[in-house]
Write a protein that holds these residues in place. Structure first.
Motif, PDB file in Angstrom:
ATOM      1  N   PHE A   1       0.833  -1.199   0.000  1.00  0.00           N
ATOM      2  CA  PHE A   1       0.000   0.000   0.000  1.00  0.00           C
ATOM      3  C   PHE A   1       0.870   1.252   0.000  1.00  0.00           C
ATOM      4  O   PHE A   1       0.580   2.213  -0.716  1.00  0.00           O
ATOM      5  N   ASP A   2       1.946   1.248   0.803  1.00  0.00           N
ATOM      6  CA  ASP A   2       2.855   2.395   0.821  1.00  0.00           C
ATOM      7  C   ASP A   2       3.470   2.621  -0.562  1.00  0.00           C
ATOM      8  O   ASP A   2       3.579   3.763  -1.028  1.00  0.00           O
ATOM      9  N   GLY A   3       3.869   1.528  -1.231  1.00  0.00           N
ATOM     10  CA  GLY A   3       4.434   1.646  -2.578  1.00  0.00           C
ATOM     11  C   GLY A   3       3.409   2.188  -3.553  1.00  0.00           C
ATOM     12  O   GLY A   3       3.723   3.031  -4.399  1.00  0.00           O
ATOM     13  N   TYR A   4       2.181   1.720  -3.440  1.00  0.00           N
ATOM     14  CA  TYR A   4       1.109   2.215  -4.299  1.00  0.00           C
ATOM     15  C   TYR A   4       0.905   3.712  -4.069  1.00  0.00           C
ATOM     16  O   TYR A   4       0.758   4.484  -5.018  1.00  0.00           O
ATOM     17  N   LYS A   5       0.906   4.117  -2.812  1.00  0.00           N
ATOM     18  CA  LYS A   5       0.707   5.535  -2.465  1.00  0.00           C
ATOM     19  C   LYS A   5       1.843   6.385  -3.041  1.00  0.00           C
ATOM     20  O   LYS A   5       1.607   7.461  -3.590  1.00  0.00           O
ATOM     21  N   GLN A   6       3.078   5.895  -2.918  1.00  0.00           N
ATOM     22  CA  GLN A   6       4.222   6.639  -3.452  1.00  0.00           C
ATOM     23  C   GLN A   6       4.110   6.765  -4.973  1.00  0.00           C
ATOM     24  O   GLN A   6       4.369   7.837  -5.536  1.00  0.00           O
ATOM     25  N   ASN A   7       3.738   5.680  -5.648  1.00  0.00           N
ATOM     26  CA  ASN A   7       3.574   5.747  -7.108  1.00  0.00           C
ATOM     27  C   ASN A   7       2.463   6.705  -7.493  1.00  0.00           C
ATOM     28  O   ASN A   7       2.589   7.466  -8.456  1.00  0.00           O
ATOM     29  N   SER A   8       1.386   6.688  -6.746  1.00  0.00           N
ATOM     30  CA  SER A   8       0.270   7.586  -7.020  1.00  0.00           C
ATOM     31  C   SER A   8       0.703   9.040  -6.853  1.00  0.00           C
ATOM     32  O   SER A   8       0.387   9.894  -7.692  1.00  0.00           O
TER      33      SER A   8
END
Length: 88
Positions: free
Chosen positions: A59-66
Motif C-alpha cells: 500500500f505504501d508503494g502504491y501511495k508513493q507511485n500515485s
C-alpha cells in the motif's frame, strides 16, 4: 436367570456401551476442536506477522507511485499549457 433378568442385563450393557461411545465421541470432538483452535491461532499469527506487514508495504508503494504520478501529471500539464500558448 429368567427372561426379565437377561433383558435387564442386555439393556444395562447397551446403556453402558452407549455412554462409552458418547464419551469417546466427546473426547475425539474435543481433540479436533483443540487442533482447529491451534490452526486458527497459527493462521492469525501468520496474518499478523507476515501477511499484514507485506500488505502495508504494498500500500505504501502504491501511495508513493500515485503521488509521483500526480507530480508528473502537474508537470506535463504545465508543459501542455506552454505548448498550446506557443502554438496559438
Amino acid at each position: 436367570m429368567d427372561k426379565d433378568d437377561k433383558m435387564f442385563d442386555l439393556m444395562t450393557k447397551m446403556y453402558a456401551d452407549l455412554k462409552q461411545g458418547q464419551e469417546n465421541m466427546r473426547k475425539e470432538l474435543s481433540s479436533k476442536i483443540d487442533s482447529i483452535d491451534k490452526k486458527v491461532d497459527k493462521t492469525n499469527i501468520t496474518i499478523e506477522n507476515d501477511i499484514k506487514p507485506k500488505i502495508e508495504v504494498l500500500f505504501d508503494g502504491y501511495k508513493q507511485n500515485s503521488d509521483k504520478l500526480d507530480r508528473i501529471e502537474k508537470q506535463v500539464s504545465k508543459h501542455d499549457e506552454f505548448i498550446i500558448r506557443r502554438i496559438k
